[in-house]
Structures are given as structure tokens and as C-alpha cells.
Design a protein around this motif. Structure first.
Motif, PDB file in Angstrom:
ATOM      1  N   GLY A  45      18.570 -13.055  27.658  1.00  0.00           N
ATOM      2  CA  GLY A  45      19.296 -12.821  28.899  1.00  0.00           C
ATOM      3  C   GLY A  45      18.399 -12.532  30.083  1.00  0.00           C
ATOM      4  N   GLY A  46      17.243 -13.178  30.151  1.00  0.00           N
ATOM      5  CA  GLY A  46      16.369 -13.017  31.301  1.00  0.00           C
ATOM      6  C   GLY A  46      15.384 -11.874  31.213  1.00  0.00           C
ATOM      7  N   GLN A  47      15.497 -11.021  30.228  1.00  0.00           N
ATOM      8  CA  GLN A  47      14.542  -9.926  30.105  1.00  0.00           C
ATOM      9  C   GLN A  47      13.212 -10.461  29.585  1.00  0.00           C
ATOM     10  N   GLY A  48      12.154  -9.828  29.967  1.00  0.00           N
ATOM     11  CA  GLY A  48      10.841 -10.201  29.462  1.00  0.00           C
ATOM     12  C   GLY A  48      10.595  -9.579  28.095  1.00  0.00           C
ATOM     13  N   VAL A  49       9.428  -9.842  27.572  1.00  0.00           N
ATOM     14  CA  VAL A  49       9.044  -9.264  26.292  1.00  0.00           C
ATOM     15  C   VAL A  49       8.910  -7.758  26.470  1.00  0.00           C
ATOM     16  N   GLN A  50       9.555  -6.991  25.605  1.00  0.00           N
ATOM     17  CA  GLN A  50       9.551  -5.537  25.716  1.00  0.00           C
ATOM     18  C   GLN A  50       8.448  -4.890  24.879  1.00  0.00           C
ATOM     19  N   ALA A  51       8.093  -5.509  23.752  1.00  0.00           N
ATOM     20  CA  ALA A  51       7.080  -4.945  22.851  1.00  0.00           C
ATOM     21  C   ALA A  51       6.600  -6.060  21.939  1.00  0.00           C
TER      22      ALA A  51
END
Length: 127
Positions: A45-51
Motif C-alpha cells: 500500500g505504498g509504504q516503504g520497507v520497514q525492516a
């Protein structure tokens, strides 16, 4: 915690490029890989890589450290599904890719681009 696990334990992201890093199977439950999101019917949903998850690979031909990127399930959105009109257009395009322009029959596979015809017509042309 073993040395190898401790090497990849960096929840603050100081030593691994600014991304929080976890060892294999030690990431928080709200962080999922792209395949895990897909299995649950979600997309990033458009979020980048978090971890990321890092682990040592003993795979033949590809030794070293491997990585899997994680996304937050709390920001994920439901997967999109094509409309009936889009599905019909895709089916028509796939039908066109399987129809030989020489013998005008549906051969049941996508025509090779280097021939531009079905395999039977391509063999006849080569002979």
C-alpha cells in the motif's frame, strides 16, 4: 543468544544501513514479508520497507548473507482485483498471443516471438 543471531540483532538500525534488522524468525509479529502479505490478501500500500531479516546462507553458489524485507501489516491495504472489464481485456490479449497468424488456430501456448508463428508453421517455413 548465539554470536550469529547477535550479529544480525539491530532493532534500532544503527549498523545495518538505517533499517531495523532482525535475525531469522525473530522479527516482531506485525512485520511481514511481501509473500506473507500476499498470502493474507494484502499489499504494502505504498509504504516503504520497514525492516529487514538477515541470515547466513549456506546455499551452493550463493554463499554469504541473505536478506528479506519486511513491511508493517498495520499499514497494508487489501489487494486489488481486476474488474470484469479488465479481466475480459486480459483474456482477449492472451487469446491473441496464442493465435497463429499463418494457420489462424489457437495453439494452446504463447507463440514464440522469434518465430511469430506456431511451432508447426515455423518448421514448415524453415524446411
Amino acid at each position: 543468544m548465539s554470536r550469529i543471531l547477535a550479529r544480525f540483532w539491530d532493532p534500532t538500525g544503527k549498523s545495518h544501513g538505517g533499517l531495523p534488522t532482525y535475525p531469522w524468525k525473530m522479527a516482531p509479529p506485525h512485520l511481514l514479508t511481501l509473500r506473507q502479505l500476499t498470502a493474507e490478501g494484502l499489499r504494502p500500500g505504498g509504504q516503504g520497507v520497514q525492516a529487514q531479516v538477515l541470515w547466513r546462507s549456506r546455499r551452493y553458489g550463493a554463499p554469504g548473507v541473505r536478506a528479506a524485507y519486511l513491511y508493517d501489516v498495520r499499514f497494508a491495504l487489501p489487494k486489488r482485483h481486476p474488474s470484469p472489464r479488465q479481466r475480459a481485456a486480459l483474456a482477449k490479449a492472451n487469446q491473441a498471443r496464442r493465435t497463429c497468424p499463418v494457420c489462424t488456430r489457437d495453439v494452446g501456448y504463447v507463440l514464440p516471438r522469434h518465430l511469430g508463428t506456431c511451432l508447426d508453421c515455423g518448421q514448415e517455413a524453415a524446411a
